[in-house]
Enzyme design. Structure first.
Site, PDB file in Angstrom:
ATOM      1  N   ASP A  45       1.212   1.039   1.923  1.00 59.53           N
ATOM      2  CA  ASP A  45       1.695  -0.134   2.638  1.00 59.53           C
ATOM      3  C   ASP A  45       2.567   0.310   3.810  1.00 59.53           C
ATOM      4  OD1 ASP A  45       0.485  -1.968   0.949  1.00 59.53           O
ATOM      5  OD2 ASP A  45       2.179  -1.985  -0.442  1.00 59.53           O
ATOM      6  N   TYR A  52       3.846   7.097  -7.636  1.00 64.77           N
ATOM      7  CA  TYR A  52       4.773   6.292  -6.837  1.00 64.77           C
ATOM      8  C   TYR A  52       6.182   6.368  -7.398  1.00 64.77           C
ATOM      9  CZ  TYR A  52       0.609   3.968  -4.958  1.00 64.77           C
ATOM     10  OH  TYR A  52      -0.585   3.694  -4.352  1.00 64.77           O
ATOM     11  N   TYR A 109      -2.679  -1.755  -7.289  1.00 63.00           N
ATOM     12  CA  TYR A 109      -1.643  -2.368  -6.449  1.00 63.00           C
ATOM     13  C   TYR A 109      -0.313  -2.281  -7.199  1.00 63.00           C
ATOM     14  CZ  TYR A 109      -5.326  -4.276  -3.485  1.00 63.00           C
ATOM     15  OH  TYR A 109      -6.389  -4.426  -2.617  1.00 63.00           O
TER      16      TYR A 109
END
Ligand SMILES: [Zn+2]
Length: 345
Positions: free
Chosen positions: A163, A229, A300
């Site tokens: 993103d 992440y 996501y």
């Protein structure tokens, strides 16, 4: 050999000069010649004439272009000789710059992002730039490479994308930059790496640059890698270490994810299953939680946290019974190295 039908053969040297002049600024080692003959020639004669002409041109170029060779499959440049007008048109195949990028700026998209209102032509909303964001990783790397290669445009191919507001850390994300119509195709890589690193210090970094091929771009686009992440999570109530322990229970969870609300305007509504390979979390100052997730390609992560109004299950929000959201998001690893230890980051 009867060459009398090749009425222009006397002019082969002339054509060779035309070719040499048309390609004088190009850097290349492989090439392919094509020709356009007067349309008055009947097909059989044209074929034979072309064969003779190409043989003559090739042997003349062999003498002039020592170290260069004809390549029928994948030449670096293609030269079309118009015999009637004594002109040559040159097409340069793309050059492919392979490497990894890191991104430290939370307001920088990976690739050029055309303005939604004017779609790139320039309007009031985008201040005439035609873009939603003024800059991008693509332009950071592509601008420098374009200058070095004297190309006309770039296309950016990468193993997925983060993103805009996410940093890309660790060893970076693999990419291939396609440089369209380059004059130079073996430019020194050290200066490119140095210029990007210095000009974009604190925003973009590149490493592992090498020249590649179209195959590298195909490989990068087809690649599906697990990602790791780091996420800082906030909620309406202060989060504590018991909450963190519950988040760790997401290890090995299978997610059901529908296309997030935030991207529904540009992607189809699809339901997918994605695996969380590992989840770790700890409470940090301010009632926040720092979590690390290693997930399957295409997961996501913001929705894994928020639950996206029930479109992603399970989720951190559902698990903790409060509406969690991502404060900060970093990609800390793109696991494209199959020799790396599985699920260890
Ligand atoms: Zn605009």
């Amino acid at each position: 050999m009867n060459r009398t039908s090749a009425f222009f053969v006397a002019g082969v040297d002339d054509l060779v000069d035309v070719i040499v002049r048309a390609t004088v600024r190009h850097e290349f080692t492989t090439y392919l010649i094509g020709s356009r003959l007067p349309s008055s020639l009947e097909p059989g004669a044209a074929r034979e004439t072309k064969r003779l002409l190409h043989a003559d041109i090739s042997s003349a170029l062999d003498r002039k272009w020592f170290g260069r060779r004809v390549d029928f499959d994948d030449p670096e440049i293609r030269i079309l000789v118009d015999v009637t007008h004594r002109e040559a048109t040159v097409w340069s195949a793309p050059a492919w710059l392979v490497g990894r990028y890191r991104k430290f700026d939370r307001e920088l998209p990976q690739s050029r992002w055309p303005c939604r209102r004017c779609r790139g032509s320039g309007c009031e909303r985008c201040l005439g730039t035609g873009k939603t964001y003024v800059e991008s990783v693509e332009e950071a790397i592509g601008g420098t490479a374009l200058l070095a290669c004297e190309g006309v445009a770039t296309r950016f191919h990468a193993v997925g994308r983060e993103d805009v507001d996410a940093r890309m850390l660790g060893t970076g994300r693999p990419f291939v930059l396609e440089i369209v119509e380059p004059l130079r195709r073996a430019a020194d890589l050290d200066p490119i790496q140095r210029v990007v690193t210095e000009t974009w210090a604190g925003r973009v970094g590149v490493s592992g640059l090498r020249w590649g091929s179209a195959h590298d771009a195909e490989a990068v686009k087809a690649r599906e890698c697990e990602k790791s992440y780091r996420v800082v999570i906030a909620a309406p109530r202060p989060l504590c270490s018991e909450d963190a322990a519950r988040i760790a229970d997401l290890t090995s969870a299978e997610l059901k994810q529908e296309t997030p609300n935030r991207v529904l305007h540009r992607r189809g509504d699809v339901r997918r299953r994605r695996r969380v390979f590992r989840a770790e979390a700890r409470s940090i100052r301010g009632g926040l939680i720092e979590a690390r997730f290693r997930v399957q390609s295409g997961t996501y992560v913001k929705e894994l946290v928020s639950g996206d109004s029930g479109r992603t299950t399970p989720s951190v929000s559902a698990l903790l019974g409060t509406a969690c959201r991502v404060l900060l998001l970093d990609v800390v690893a793109v696991h494209d190295d199959i020799t790396a230890l599985p699920h260890d980051s």
